[in-house]
Scaffold this active site. Structure first.
Site, short mmCIF file in Angstrom:
data_model
loop_
_atom_site.label_atom_id
_atom_site.label_comp_id
_atom_site.label_asym_id
_atom_site.label_seq_id
_atom_site.Cartn_x
_atom_site.Cartn_y
_atom_site.Cartn_z
CD GLU A 176 50.78 9.01 -19.98
OE1 GLU A 176 51.26 8.00 -19.68
OE2 GLU A 176 50.04 9.80 -19.41
CD GLU A 319 43.97 4.44 -18.51
OE1 GLU A 319 42.95 4.14 -18.80
OE2 GLU A 319 44.79 3.28 -18.42
#
Lengths: 362, 362
Positions: A176, A319
């Protein structure tokens, strides 16, 4: 089904018969029993997930969901909110850490705008848009999102995972991006684990200790204001969660429903796993924890889920970077399982039992 | 130079200027400062080793040294000695764990017979033979090998590493095979760390607790009989070591001399690192610890060397399996360093300082 209810999510357990067959094969391979440690467990898990004697990790996907968080108004992050949109552009143009790692391991990447507040610069033709709002509300004095949104973003994530599985995905790594989202993840972890906010709230992208304590206080206020209950995970997501977290929880559930291994990243994707596991406990059988984040709540959350990370590199980027870094290790586990010679094939002698050496098993 | 003296081994420190330049580049990449954790350290270490701003890991080698151990007469291993030769054949025919992993990561493999006792079955045309004896003597009542052999096997290892480096090797992963060699590694670790044998002696390929205590007692007897001194690492190798351990210590020294990263495997290759570091302390700057073995002496030895493992998978196989598993992570570290966008390139805003947000650095 009402818009404000997800309904029950049915997930099959992984195949015990295939896990046991895989264990048996592992004990016939040319190595001391158990000496490949958790690589053996990973191979057996994948065999059980895929219901096969020949587990394979060929088609690899990375889903990175991005969204913004109204709680940044409380000064909980070291970076301005515009960075979320800027980093999405960086993902799309291939300059971010996850871009580099996905290229290395040959994984396809889906970048999802699950609720980014600012316009995303550059070419967005490859962006998947599942956007119900331009980020959450500041959850210190009311819910992060309407309950209908929580249900809808979970469904979007489930559908995305199902689409990937139908196209042949053997593995989905999740991660994310969202300035402020360690605050939401801390709040979720606090409620789902029944731990005080101070225990699970960390330094995020790099705030100092004073700001961390302020952030823990912000989490306390959010929990007091919204009174989320661990027994209502959709409610937890709606009141103190985030859109990218909801999307990833949906991806986990969808991956599990379609018998696909889901590799978690760090603290935030693990908070999505807490939501998913509370909705459907069997989902944990499809999860693999990749790395141990330096975020203090992460190990507590993994322990709660019964998971143990593979890598410990002091990372705290998110991420999906840790998850993608772990993909070659999952591939190693599966290749060793399939390709190593057995004692019999290689004519290697087995372990000597007390006073009674086994002969060469040829 | 006398046959019984190695002479001094000169190793240059890694380039501090290149490490610092690499640190500076890391802080400009699109991620919170330090958020890639030890991947950043690995990239900086490789930049320093290679004296470059663009570190590269392209040509990868694995050296697996095999030898036998007279101490197996004491009943310290779960497997018969013939397994050493049989496993060397398995390495050469591609059926062993290290064979599978090396294929996966695109590494070349050198299998070295450094002193195997039994004939190696099958095609041995790819085997490198550096054999001074058919294994060590039982070191419980005298030295494992003549001191001249210890010097010679170290030189053979150094020459092998130099040859690989001259052919372009960017990385050498090391590992071993030798029934009984955890006993030698335990003895070396006990002496070099000044720790009691019981503290550093583990379960090897799978002996029970009673046999482990017997093995620790065997180590005690060996140390009493030979009185090795930590200040004389060549003497430690000669009296309580092994030929494969000596060859690997030489590979480490040769790798360091020719500015090549050396990736250690588990307990036994780390015992070789203890010997190498005692001969030339700067050699540690060229080492990377791969995995944390379940062998109890391993973490103590790594801590002594100032190293921290990357992976924790409860492995205890040896044969460079953990070292090769770590190669993709080293590649990730270097690729991230070279390929990630900077804040300026990606037009991503930097960290907000208290009350003074930086503008987008474009």
């Amino acid at each position: 089904m009402s818009e404000s209810s997800l309904g029950s999510v049915e997930i099959d357990p992984i195949s015990v018969a295939h896990v046991e067959a895989a264990r048996s094969r592992q004990s016939s391979l040319t190595k001391p029993a158990g000496s490949l440690g958790r690589l053996e467990d990973i191979a057996c898990q994948v065999a059980g997930i895929q219901h096969t004697d020949n587990p394979a990790i060929v088609d690899k996907w990375v889903v990175v969901a991005a969204a913004d968080h109204g709680v940044v108004d409380e000064g909980v992050s070291a970076f301005p909110q515009t960075v979320t949109a800027q980093m999405v552009a960086n993902f799309l143009s291939g300059g971010a850490a996850v871009s580099v790692l996905a290229r290395q391991v040959g994984a396809n990447v889906k970048i999802v705008d699950a609720g980014v507040a600012h316009p995303i610069p550059g070419d967005t033709s490859d962006l998947v848009v599942c956007k119900l709002a331009e980020g959450t509300n500041n959850f210190t004095d009311g819910p992060a999102m309407p309950r209908e949104h929580a249900v809808e973003i979970l469904r979007e994530g489930m559908q995305l995972a199902k689409n990937l599985s139908q196209q042949g995905a053997d593995l989905i790594a999740i991660g994310e991006m969202g300035i402020g989202n360690t605050t939401a993840a801390s709040a979720i972890t606090s409620v789902m684990l029944d731990q005080p906010p101070k225990t699970v709230t960390g330094h995020g992208t790099g705030i100092d200790e004073v700001t961390r304590l302020k952030k823990a206080y912000v989490v306390s206020r959010a929990i007091t204001a919204n009174a989320p209950q661990a027994t209502d995970p959709v409610g937890v997501l709606a009141t103190i969660g985030g859109y990218e977290i909801g999307l990833l929880a949906g991806v986990i559930l969808g991956g599990a429903k379609t018998r696909t291994l889901v590799v978690l990243d760090g603290f935030i994707s693990t908070s999505a796993a807490l939501i998913a596991a509370a909705i459907a406990p069997k989902a944990t059988q499809y999860m693999l924890a990749s790395h141990k984040s330096v975020e203090r709540g992460h190990m507590l959350a993994l322990t709660h889920l019964g998971l143990r990370p593979v890598i410990d590199l002091d990372m705290r980027l998110g991420e999906a970077s840790g998850a993608v870094l772990t993909i070659p290790i999952v591939e190693s586990a599966v290749r060793l399982h399939n390709e190593m010679a057995t004692f019999e094939e290689a004519q290697v002698s087995g372990k000597e039992e007390a006073g009674n050496p086994e002969s060469v098993r040829s």
